[in-house]
Design an enzyme around this catalytic site. Structure first.
Site, PDB file in Angstrom:
ATOM      1  N   GLY A  84       0.823  -1.202   0.000  1.00 19.90           N
ATOM      2  CA  GLY A  84       0.000   0.000   0.000  1.00 19.90           C
ATOM      3  C   GLY A  84       0.856   1.250   0.000  1.00 19.90           C
ATOM      4  O   GLY A  84       2.012   1.226   0.421  1.00 19.90           O
ATOM      5  N   TYR A 147      -7.075   7.098  -0.043  1.00 19.78           N
ATOM      6  CA  TYR A 147      -6.654   5.930   0.740  1.00 19.78           C
ATOM      7  C   TYR A 147      -7.845   5.310   1.477  1.00 19.78           C
ATOM      8  O   TYR A 147      -8.016   4.086   1.481  1.00 19.78           O
ATOM      9  CB  TYR A 147      -5.580   6.391   1.720  1.00 19.78           C
ATOM     10  CG  TYR A 147      -4.883   5.335   2.534  1.00 19.78           C
ATOM     11  CD1 TYR A 147      -3.757   4.670   2.035  1.00 19.78           C
ATOM     12  CD2 TYR A 147      -5.304   5.039   3.829  1.00 19.78           C
ATOM     13  CE1 TYR A 147      -3.088   3.733   2.808  1.00 19.78           C
ATOM     14  CE2 TYR A 147      -4.631   4.107   4.605  1.00 19.78           C
ATOM     15  CZ  TYR A 147      -3.519   3.461   4.093  1.00 19.78           C
ATOM     16  OH  TYR A 147      -2.854   2.529   4.871  1.00 19.78           O
ATOM     17  N   PRO A 177      -5.349  -2.508  10.452  1.00 16.90           N
ATOM     18  CA  PRO A 177      -4.414  -1.991  11.460  1.00 16.90           C
ATOM     19  C   PRO A 177      -4.685  -0.516  11.715  1.00 16.90           C
ATOM     20  O   PRO A 177      -5.116   0.220  10.834  1.00 16.90           O
ATOM     21  CB  PRO A 177      -3.039  -2.162  10.801  1.00 16.90           C
ATOM     22  CG  PRO A 177      -3.248  -3.050   9.613  1.00 16.90           C
ATOM     23  CD  PRO A 177      -4.674  -2.828   9.195  1.00 16.90           C
ATOM     24  N   TYR A 179      -2.508   2.831  13.612  1.00 13.03           N
ATOM     25  CA  TYR A 179      -1.220   3.453  13.298  1.00 13.03           C
ATOM     26  C   TYR A 179      -0.090   2.578  13.856  1.00 13.03           C
ATOM     27  O   TYR A 179       0.035   2.385  15.065  1.00 13.03           O
ATOM     28  CB  TYR A 179      -1.168   4.876  13.863  1.00 13.03           C
ATOM     29  CG  TYR A 179      -1.975   5.833  12.999  1.00 13.03           C
ATOM     30  CD1 TYR A 179      -3.372   5.785  13.007  1.00 13.03           C
ATOM     31  CD2 TYR A 179      -1.354   6.738  12.147  1.00 13.03           C
ATOM     32  CE1 TYR A 179      -4.117   6.624  12.199  1.00 13.03           C
ATOM     33  CE2 TYR A 179      -2.093   7.596  11.334  1.00 13.03           C
ATOM     34  CZ  TYR A 179      -3.472   7.528  11.367  1.00 13.03           C
ATOM     35  OH  TYR A 179      -4.211   8.355  10.552  1.00 13.03           O
TER      36      TYR A 179
HETATM   37  N1  CAA Z   1      -9.740  18.235  10.562  1.00  8.27           N
HETATM   38  C1  CAA Z   1     -10.193  19.370  10.011  1.00  8.27           C
HETATM   39  N2  CAA Z   1      -9.404  20.335   9.537  1.00  8.27           N
HETATM   40  C2  CAA Z   1      -8.081  20.146   9.640  1.00  8.27           C
HETATM   41  C3  CAA Z   1      -7.534  18.966  10.180  1.00  8.27           C
HETATM   42  C4  CAA Z   1      -8.418  18.008  10.684  1.00  8.27           C
HETATM   43  N3  CAA Z   1      -7.982  16.873  11.232  1.00  8.27           N
HETATM   44  N4  CAA Z   1      -6.203  19.057  10.115  1.00  8.27           N
HETATM   45  C5  CAA Z   1      -5.918  20.253   9.553  1.00  8.27           C
HETATM   46  N5  CAA Z   1      -7.059  20.916   9.282  1.00  8.27           N
HETATM   47  C6  CAA Z   1      -7.193  22.234   8.718  1.00  8.27           C
HETATM   48  C7  CAA Z   1      -6.165  23.189   9.284  1.00  8.27           C
HETATM   49  O1  CAA Z   1      -6.612  23.726  10.494  1.00  8.27           O
HETATM   50  C8  CAA Z   1      -6.046  24.217   8.177  1.00  8.27           C
HETATM   51  O2  CAA Z   1      -7.151  25.087   8.237  1.00  8.27           O
HETATM   52  P1  CAA Z   1      -6.964  26.640   7.877  1.00  8.27           P
HETATM   53  O3  CAA Z   1      -6.423  26.687   6.460  1.00  8.27           O
HETATM   54  O4  CAA Z   1      -8.349  27.198   8.003  1.00  8.27           O
HETATM   55  O5  CAA Z   1      -5.998  27.168   8.883  1.00  8.27           O
HETATM   56  C9  CAA Z   1      -6.254  23.399   6.915  1.00  8.27           C
HETATM   57  O6  CAA Z   1      -6.903  22.198   7.327  1.00  8.27           O
HETATM   58  C10 CAA Z   1      -4.940  23.103   6.221  1.00  8.27           C
HETATM   59  O7  CAA Z   1      -4.059  22.454   7.151  1.00  8.27           O
HETATM   60  P2  CAA Z   1      -2.594  22.163   6.741  1.00  8.27           P
HETATM   61  O8  CAA Z   1      -1.861  23.423   6.386  1.00  8.27           O
HETATM   62  O9  CAA Z   1      -1.958  21.265   7.784  1.00  8.27           O
HETATM   63  O10 CAA Z   1      -2.835  21.337   5.395  1.00  8.27           O
HETATM   64  P3  CAA Z   1      -1.842  20.530   4.541  1.00  8.27           P
HETATM   65  O11 CAA Z   1      -2.451  20.554   3.190  1.00  8.27           O
HETATM   66  O12 CAA Z   1      -0.429  20.950   4.711  1.00  8.27           O
HETATM   67  O13 CAA Z   1      -1.906  19.055   5.172  1.00  8.27           O
HETATM   68  C11 CAA Z   1      -2.863  16.909   5.542  1.00  8.27           C
HETATM   69  C12 CAA Z   1      -3.113  18.417   5.397  1.00  8.27           C
HETATM   70  C13 CAA Z   1      -2.310  16.353   4.238  1.00  8.27           C
HETATM   71  C14 CAA Z   1      -4.191  16.271   5.819  1.00  8.27           C
HETATM   72  C15 CAA Z   1      -1.864  16.680   6.664  1.00  8.27           C
HETATM   73  O14 CAA Z   1      -2.399  17.195   7.858  1.00  8.27           O
HETATM   74  C16 CAA Z   1      -1.573  15.219   6.875  1.00  8.27           C
HETATM   75  O15 CAA Z   1      -0.705  14.631   6.215  1.00  8.27           O
HETATM   76  N6  CAA Z   1      -2.269  14.569   7.807  1.00  8.27           N
HETATM   77  C17 CAA Z   1      -2.043  13.150   8.134  1.00  8.27           C
HETATM   78  C18 CAA Z   1      -3.048  12.302   7.464  1.00  8.27           C
HETATM   79  C19 CAA Z   1      -2.871  10.890   8.006  1.00  8.27           C
HETATM   80  O16 CAA Z   1      -3.222  10.581   9.144  1.00  8.27           O
HETATM   81  N7  CAA Z   1      -2.348   9.997   7.178  1.00  8.27           N
HETATM   82  C20 CAA Z   1      -2.148   8.652   7.636  1.00  8.27           C
HETATM   83  C21 CAA Z   1      -0.888   8.132   7.013  1.00  8.27           C
HETATM   84  S1  CAA Z   1      -0.398   6.583   7.735  1.00  8.27           S
HETATM   85  C22 CAA Z   1      -1.463   5.497   7.095  1.00  8.27           C
HETATM   86  O17 CAA Z   1      -2.246   5.773   6.240  1.00  8.27           O
HETATM   87  C23 CAA Z   1      -1.393   4.095   7.632  1.00  8.27           C
HETATM   88  C24 CAA Z   1      -2.691   3.682   8.129  1.00  8.27           C
HETATM   89  O18 CAA Z   1      -3.345   2.867   7.475  1.00  8.27           O
HETATM   90  C25 CAA Z   1      -3.171   4.168   9.431  1.00  8.27           C
END
Ligand code: CAA
Length: 241
Positions: A84, A147, A177, A179
């Protein structure tokens, strides 16, 4: 009887832990990988298993990979669809590439690989298929429409395929799973990850071995009555019914 297992994305992370565990269970194991030759060689040497290069999102690669494994180890009895990728980003900023890559590698792959082995399993009257989905396919996650869609798709696929093959001795199950301490999770921005860990009741990331233990059970001789299940292993972060 020595079973043959093929684990996609098996040279790193959760997949590597699964390979190690299935080998310890006495199976002949092959690991698929797509790009990182160095990690693949290191895993092959460390675990003493076969490795096969190819992109699970590409049908022809899967045809070739399955043939190579069968030629060297024998017909595949156990398939672990684990490979993945993530291409996280808000949906309103998501490109077609981010969407397409994730759907191909996480979802099309399940068709591409399972299709290679299902007829052989049915003919033999024994098979084990374990699909590695995700907590984020169950609950959704900001930044992961691609995803989450693919991982939720794996759950539906699991149930339908389980029904089709229940009378043929082939079980099909899905593990979700949470994290886990892998490179994929380390790529999550540090502040975001800290918030996620704070929301895990067990208070830590999971370990690959903890997923591998469940895969081991589902892949074994004693799991014949477990099919179509979605197993939730996430430290209590999301308690799915
Ligand atoms: N809920 C709602 N709004 C949110 C938020 C949330 N959880 N997180 C951020 N925001 C908002 C911010 O407050 C911001 O708002 P404003 O513009 O009004 O200030 C806006 O969204 C933009 O935030 P960012 O500048 O942080 O946005 P970005 O584009 O740089 O990143 C993201 C956003 C890509 C989602 C980033 O936060 C990220 O990578 N998050 C992690 C996602 C995640 O958990 N991935 C799992 C990977 S591991 C995996 O997938 C394995 C598995 O199976 C578990």
């Amino acid at each position: 009887m020595t079973r043959v297992a093929f684990v996609t994305g098996g040279t790193r992370g959760i997949g590597k832990a699964i390979c190690e565990r299935l080998k310890a269970d006495g199976m002949k194991v092959a690991a698929g990988y797509s790009g990182n030759d160095e990690a693949a060689k290191a895993t092959a040497d460390e675990l003493g298993i076969m490795v096969v290069k190819g992109n699970v999102g590409v049908w022809d690669d899967c045809v070739r990979a399955a043939k190579e494994v069968e030629a060297e180890l024998g017909p595949i009895d156990v398939l672990i669809n684990n490979a993945g990728i993530t291409r996280d980003g808000f949906f309103h900023k998501m490109t077609q590439e981010q969407w397409g890559e994730v759907i191909r590698v996480n979802m099309d792959s399940v068709f591409n690989m399972t299709r290679q082995v299902i007829e052989g399993m049915r003919d033999k009257g024994w098979g084990r298929i374990v699909n590695i989905s995700s907590i984020n396919g169950q609950k959704g996650q900001v930044g992961q429409t691609n995803y989450s869609a693919a991982k939720a798709g794996m759950i539906g696929f699991t149930k339908a395929l389980a029904l089709e093959n229940a009378k043929k001795g082939v079980t099909v199950n899905c593990i979700c799973p949470g994290y886990i301490d892998t490179d994929m999770v380390s790529a999550v921005p540090e502040n975001v990850l800290a918030g996620i860990i704070a929301g895990i009741p067990v208070g830590r990331l999971g370990k690959g071995e903890e997923i591998a233990d469940m895969v081991s059970f589902l892949s074994g001789e004693r799991a014949g009555f477990v099919t179509g299940s979605t197993l939730t292993l996430n430290g209590g972060q999301y308690m799915a019914a």
